[in-house]
Design a protein around this motif. Structure first.
Motif, PDB file in Angstrom:
ATOM      1  N   VAL A 121       0.825  -1.313   0.060  1.00 58.55           N
ATOM      2  CA  VAL A 121       0.102  -0.088   0.157  1.00 58.55           C
ATOM      3  C   VAL A 121       0.864   1.029   0.021  1.00 58.55           C
ATOM      4  CG1 VAL A 121      -1.767   1.277   1.297  1.00 58.55           C
ATOM      5  CG2 VAL A 121      -1.695  -1.233   1.034  1.00 58.55           C
ATOM      6  N   ALA A 122       1.857   1.260   0.870  1.00 59.58           N
ATOM      7  CA  ALA A 122       2.669   2.413   0.868  1.00 59.58           C
ATOM      8  C   ALA A 122       3.364   2.530  -0.230  1.00 59.58           C
ATOM      9  CB  ALA A 122       3.895   2.093   1.969  1.00 59.58           C
ATOM     10  N   VAL A 123       3.903   1.657  -1.056  1.00 63.68           N
ATOM     11  CA  VAL A 123       4.541   1.685  -2.278  1.00 63.68           C
ATOM     12  C   VAL A 123       3.793   2.433  -3.468  1.00 63.68           C
ATOM     13  CG1 VAL A 123       5.572   0.439  -4.424  1.00 63.68           C
ATOM     14  CG2 VAL A 123       6.263  -0.029  -2.102  1.00 63.68           C
ATOM     15  N   ASP A 124       2.360   1.876  -3.290  1.00 63.99           N
ATOM     16  CA  ASP A 124       1.490   2.570  -4.334  1.00 63.99           C
ATOM     17  C   ASP A 124       1.050   3.922  -4.082  1.00 63.99           C
ATOM     18  OD1 ASP A 124       1.381  -0.035  -5.630  1.00 63.99           O
ATOM     19  OD2 ASP A 124      -0.571  -0.745  -4.533  1.00 63.99           O
ATOM     20  N   CYS A 129       1.779   9.712  -5.372  1.00 65.59           N
ATOM     21  CA  CYS A 129       2.155  10.967  -5.267  1.00 65.59           C
ATOM     22  C   CYS A 129       3.452  11.431  -6.205  1.00 65.59           C
ATOM     23  CB  CYS A 129       2.425  11.205  -3.584  1.00 65.59           C
ATOM     24  SG  CYS A 129       1.093  10.850  -2.819  1.00 65.59           S
ATOM     25  N   SER A 130       4.083  10.640  -6.778  1.00 71.08           N
ATOM     26  CA  SER A 130       5.097  11.146  -7.266  1.00 71.08           C
ATOM     27  C   SER A 130       4.761  11.746  -8.935  1.00 71.08           C
ATOM     28  CB  SER A 130       5.952   9.809  -7.864  1.00 71.08           C
ATOM     29  OG  SER A 130       6.766   9.405  -6.571  1.00 71.08           O
ATOM     30  N   PRO A 131       5.238  12.749  -8.897  1.00 71.68           N
ATOM     31  CA  PRO A 131       4.743  13.805 -10.367  1.00 71.68           C
ATOM     32  C   PRO A 131       5.198  12.818 -11.303  1.00 71.68           C
ATOM     33  CG  PRO A 131       5.734  15.084  -8.780  1.00 71.68           C
ATOM     34  CD  PRO A 131       5.917  13.992  -8.207  1.00 71.68           C
ATOM     35  N   LEU A 132       4.466  12.815 -12.541  1.00 72.89           N
ATOM     36  CA  LEU A 132       5.009  12.166 -13.683  1.00 72.89           C
ATOM     37  C   LEU A 132       6.183  13.406 -14.455  1.00 72.89           C
ATOM     38  CD1 LEU A 132       1.215  11.711 -15.073  1.00 72.89           C
ATOM     39  CD2 LEU A 132       2.739  10.036 -14.063  1.00 72.89           C
ATOM     40  N   TRP A 144      13.877   5.263  -1.532  1.00 78.18           N
ATOM     41  CA  TRP A 144      14.769   4.715  -0.324  1.00 78.18           C
ATOM     42  C   TRP A 144      13.790   5.143   1.015  1.00 78.18           C
ATOM     43  CZ3 TRP A 144      15.768   7.995   3.528  1.00 78.18           C
ATOM     44  CH2 TRP A 144      16.099   9.403   3.157  1.00 78.18           C
ATOM     45  N   PRO A 145      13.200   6.105   1.071  1.00 80.92           N
ATOM     46  CA  PRO A 145      12.229   6.371   2.454  1.00 80.92           C
ATOM     47  C   PRO A 145      11.359   5.110   2.604  1.00 80.92           C
ATOM     48  CG  PRO A 145      12.379   8.487   1.102  1.00 80.92           C
ATOM     49  CD  PRO A 145      12.845   7.323   0.321  1.00 80.92           C
ATOM     50  N   VAL A 146      10.501   4.762   1.704  1.00 77.29           N
ATOM     51  CA  VAL A 146       9.688   3.679   1.832  1.00 77.29           C
ATOM     52  C   VAL A 146      10.614   2.429   2.176  1.00 77.29           C
ATOM     53  CG1 VAL A 146       7.681   2.436   0.921  1.00 77.29           C
ATOM     54  CG2 VAL A 146       8.218   4.679   0.239  1.00 77.29           C
TER      55      VAL A 146
END
Length: 223
Positions: A121-124, A129-132, A144-146
């Motif tokens: 779930v965290a990876v998804d 949230c990562s901009p394209l 790396w934070p995840v």
């Protein structure tokens, strides 16, 4: 992405970070109590009186109770933040998620599977949230934070279960000493895992607010 996406709450983030700080202090208190108990158990037999041993063991038990209380508070606030973040990030990129919103809570309570499902779930959420990248841009948000947070959390959880089993089976001062030594390592690793969790929550919140405010694409360099 919808034209309007609710921003992640900074107030809830502050509460989660404060709870993590309390949990870290509880772990450090347990380290102090563990060092004291270890010193008494491994000390001179004449010095390690029954009173000293009882006092050190009582402090160690009290430290464990503090850990349980702070961990419970931390778990309630963090899972609340985790679920609300899943709901908001689901609006930003619903196609990025392999599981429904309810798994942001349920995944934590399934034995064995809770060592893997919350990470998915965290990876998804991180990907949502990562901009394209825009044309000519290849920038990506590092994972790396995840990975650091979950690696420390899952690994320390397993080691903690092993330490608990060793402590429960200890039937001599030498056995208690070995179990306490293992617990010291576990508590220090929990402090590190707490720090990594703070980095993860702060970074993910910042990514969600940035993407919800500025749009789904990276701003071209020099713009």
């Amino acid at each position: 992405m919808p034209s309007s996406v609710p921003l992640a709450s900074r107030g809830l983030l502050a509460a989660v970070v404060a709870a993590f700080a309390a949990a870290a202090l509880g772990d450090l208190f347990a380290v102090y109590a563990g060092v004291r108990l270890h010193t008494v158990v491994d000390g001179d037999v004449t010095a390690a009186t029954a009173a000293n041993l009882d006092s050190a063991y009582s402090l160690y038990e009290r430290a464990g109770q503090v850990q349980v209380s702070t961990t419970l508070l931390c778990a309630v606030l963090f899972i609340t933040w985790f679920f609300l973040m899943r709901r908001r990030t689901g609006l930003m990129a619903p196609d990025r998620f392999r599981m429904g919103q309810g798994w942001a809570i349920g995944a934590w309570f399934i034995p064995v599977a809770n060592l893997w499902l919350p990470y998915r779930v965290a990876v998804d959420m991180w990907g949502a949230c990562s901009p394209l990248p825009t044309e000519g841009e290849t920038r990506r948000v590092p994972m790396w934070p995840v990975n650091l947070w979950w690696g420390l959390f899952a690994g320390t959880t397993l080691l903690g279960r092993y330490a608990a089993a060793r402590f429960d089976k200890a039937d001599s001062l030498a056995g208690i000493s070995d179990a306490v030594t293992l617990y010291l390592a576990v508590d220090l690793l929990y402090v590190a895992a707490t720090g990594a969790a703070v980095v993860f929550t702060v970074r993910l919140t910042a990514l969600q607010r940035l993407k919800a405010t500025e749009g789904p694409y990276w701003t071209p360099a020099g713009a």
